[in-house]
Motif scaffolding. Structure first.
Motif, mmCIF file in Angstrom:
data_model
loop_
_atom_site.group_PDB
_atom_site.id
_atom_site.type_symbol
_atom_site.label_atom_id
_atom_site.label_comp_id
_atom_site.label_asym_id
_atom_site.label_seq_id
_atom_site.Cartn_x
_atom_site.Cartn_y
_atom_site.Cartn_z
ATOM 1 N N PHE A 113 0.852 -1.178 -0.013
ATOM 2 C CA PHE A 113 -0.030 0.098 0.156
ATOM 3 C C PHE A 113 0.780 1.310 0.036
ATOM 4 C CE2 PHE A 113 -2.901 -3.279 1.541
ATOM 5 C CZ PHE A 113 -4.156 -2.804 1.030
ATOM 6 N N ILE B 38 0.205 5.039 0.672
ATOM 7 C CA ILE B 38 -0.758 6.104 1.170
ATOM 8 C C ILE B 38 -0.143 7.457 1.591
ATOM 9 C CG2 ILE B 38 -2.414 6.128 2.983
ATOM 10 C CD1 ILE B 38 -2.598 3.520 3.588
ATOM 11 N N GLN C 270 -9.326 2.772 3.832
ATOM 12 C CA GLN C 270 -9.259 3.056 5.448
ATOM 13 C C GLN C 270 -9.458 1.920 6.029
ATOM 14 O OE1 GLN C 270 -11.743 6.140 6.398
ATOM 15 N NE2 GLN C 270 -10.245 7.909 5.465
ATOM 16 N N GLU D 100 -6.706 -0.738 5.635
ATOM 17 C CA GLU D 100 -5.494 -0.152 6.383
ATOM 18 C C GLU D 100 -5.619 -0.820 7.834
ATOM 19 O OE1 GLU D 100 -3.170 3.877 7.399
ATOM 20 O OE2 GLU D 100 -5.023 4.068 6.359
ATOM 21 N N ASN E 226 -3.398 -4.335 8.900
ATOM 22 C CA ASN E 226 -2.179 -4.020 9.271
ATOM 23 C C ASN E 226 -1.755 -5.181 10.309
ATOM 24 O OD1 ASN E 226 -0.252 -2.348 10.543
ATOM 25 N ND2 ASN E 226 -1.427 -1.717 12.343
ATOM 26 N N PHE F 67 2.962 -1.440 4.181
ATOM 27 C CA PHE F 67 2.185 0.076 4.159
ATOM 28 C C PHE F 67 3.354 1.045 4.235
ATOM 29 C CE2 PHE F 67 -1.130 -2.548 5.740
ATOM 30 C CZ PHE F 67 -2.466 -1.855 5.259
ATOM 31 N N TYR G 285 3.974 5.317 3.971
ATOM 32 C CA TYR G 285 3.278 6.337 4.037
ATOM 33 C C TYR G 285 4.040 7.787 3.576
ATOM 34 C CZ TYR G 285 0.194 3.778 6.843
ATOM 35 O OH TYR G 285 -0.757 2.787 7.317
#
Length: 335
Positions: A146, A148, A292, A295, A299, A306, A308
Motif C-alpha cells: 500500500f 498512502i 481506510q 489499512e 495492519n 504499508f 506512508y
C-alpha cells in the motif's frame, strides 16, 4: 568525492560564508545549470546567497541554512560524478531531504548514494526521497503493498514504473492498472461513445504514466494484445489475476466491498499495489472508504506492507507541497 570545504577565518562565532571547491569544472557547470538557474533555485528556496569564484562556490547565509545548502550542493555534485543528470525536481528533492545525515564516524552521508534506479524503455526512474526509496524496495520484495499519502508524492507513478521494470525483465507477463470510476466532486453526466471511450477519462492518469515509460506505439500494441490492461475497478469482479503486476489507483474511492473483491483477485506469480490519499475521498456521504478499512484490517498481516508519504515527498511543483502543508495545518486547527 574530491570536494573540499574551506571555511575562511572570521571573527564572528556564526560564520557567514562557507566555500566549497569542486575539482571538475565541467561538472561544476552542470551543477550551476544554464545561466546559473540551479544555483538560483537553491538560493530562492533555502534563503542563502551563492557566489561563483572559479571552481569554488561560496554559500552565504545564517549557519543552519548555509549548512543545508552546502549539503545539497555536495550531494548534487556527487550525483553528477556518478553520471546522472540534475533537473529541477532533483534539486527540490534534495532540499526537502532535510539536514545532512552523518555516519557514526561523523562523515556526511550523501543524499544520492542508494543507486536505486528503475530501468524503463524511455528513461531511468529514480526515487527521490527516503519514503519513495522504501516504497520501491517494498514493491519489489512483497506481494501486496500500500502507498498512502497526498497527491504528487509519486505513489502511482513509481508503482507503474516498478510494474514496467518487472514486465520488461520478464518477472511478470502483464500489467493491469485499475481505479474506481468515481467523479471528483462533479457530475459529468452522460458521456458519449463505447465503453472504452466512456471510462478512458477516468483512466487518463494511468495512460500518462505508461507513456512516460514506454514508447507510444509499444503501449498501443501491448494494449491491443491485452498484455497491458487499463480498466475500471468494477471490471475486476470474477477474475483471477495471475503472473501480473496489478495497481489499484485512487483506492480511497473504493468501497469496502470493492476493496475486498479486488484484494482477493491476487493470483499466483502476481504483485499488487494499492495507492490512495485518505484526504481525497469522493464517495457519497456515509459510504466508508475501502482504503481506510483495509489499512485497519490488514495492519500486521504477513506479506502486506504499508508505506506512508507526506508533503515532504511531493515531487511536483514545490508550491504543491506548500499547498498540502497549508491544508494539513488548517485541518489540524479544525480538529
Amino acid at each position: 568525492m574530491g570536494i573540499s570545504a574551506l571555511t575562511p577565518p572570521t571573527k564572528a562565532e556564526d560564520m557567514i560564508e562557507t566555500v566549497l571547491e569542486f575539482p571538475d569544472n565541467r561538472l561544476l557547470i552542470d551543477l550551476c545549470g544554464e545561466f546559473d538557474r540551479n544555483l538560483a533555485q537553491v538560493e530562492h528556496q533555502m534563503g542563502v546567497h551563492i557566489l561563483r569564484r572559479g571552481n569554488r562556490l561560496a554559500v552565504i547565509g545564517d549557519k543552519g541554512a548555509r549548512e543545508q545548502a552546502a549539503a545539497v550542493l555536495r550531494s548534487l555534485y556527487a550525483r553528477l560524478e556518478s553520471g546522472r543528470g540534475v533537473q529541477a525536481g532533483d534539486i527540490d528533492g534534495a532540499m526537502r531531504m532535510g539536514r545532512p545525515v552523518l555516519s557514526p564516524e561523523g562523515e556526511q552521508i550523501e543524499l544520492f548514494t542508494s543507486g536505486m534506479e528503475l530501468r524503463t524503455r524511455k528513461k531511468p526512474i529514480e526515487p527521490r526521497t527516503e519514503a519513495q526509496k522504501a516504497y520501491v524496495a517494498n514493491l519489489f520484495q512483497n506481494e501486496l503493498g500500500f502507498g498512502i499519502g497526498p497527491a504528487g508524492t509519486g505513489k502511482t507513478y513509481l508503482a507503474v514504473a516498478v510494474g514496467v521494470t518487472m514486465f520488461i525483465s520478464g518477472a511478470v507477463e502483464k500489467i493491469i492498472l485499475s481505479r474506481p470510476a468515481v467523479e471528483a466532486g462533479e457530475r459529468l453526466g452522460f458521456l458519449p461513445g463505447d465503453m472504452k471511450e466512456k471510462v478512458d477519462p477516468y483512466m487518463q492518469p494511468l495512460y500518462d504514466a505508461l507513456n512516460d515509460f514506454l514508447p507510444a506505439k509499444q503501449v498501443q500494441k501491448l494494449l491491443e494484445e491485452k498484455r497491458i490492461e487499463i480498466a475500471p475497478l468494477a471490471f475486476m469482479r470474477g477474475r483471477t489475476l495471475s503472473n501480473a503486476f496489478v495497481v489499484l489507483d485512487e483506492a480511497q474511492n473504493a468501497t469496502t466491498m470493492q476493496m475486498k473483491m479486488f484484494l482477493t483477485r491476487l493470483g499466483q506469480g502476481s504483485r499488487m499495489v494499492i495507492t490512495g490519499d485518505r484526504t481525497q475521498v469522493d464517495l457519497p456521504r456515509g459510504v466508508p472508504s475501502g482504503l481506510q478499512d483495509a489499512e485497519r484490517i490488514l495492519n500486521g498481516v504477513k506479506g502486506v506492507t504499508f508505506n506512508y508519504f507526506t508533503s515532504k515527498d511531493v515531487v511536483r511543483h514545490p508550491l504543491v507541497a506548500r499547498v498540502i502543508e497549508a491544508y494539513e495545518a488548517d485541518e489540524a486547527k479544525q480538529g
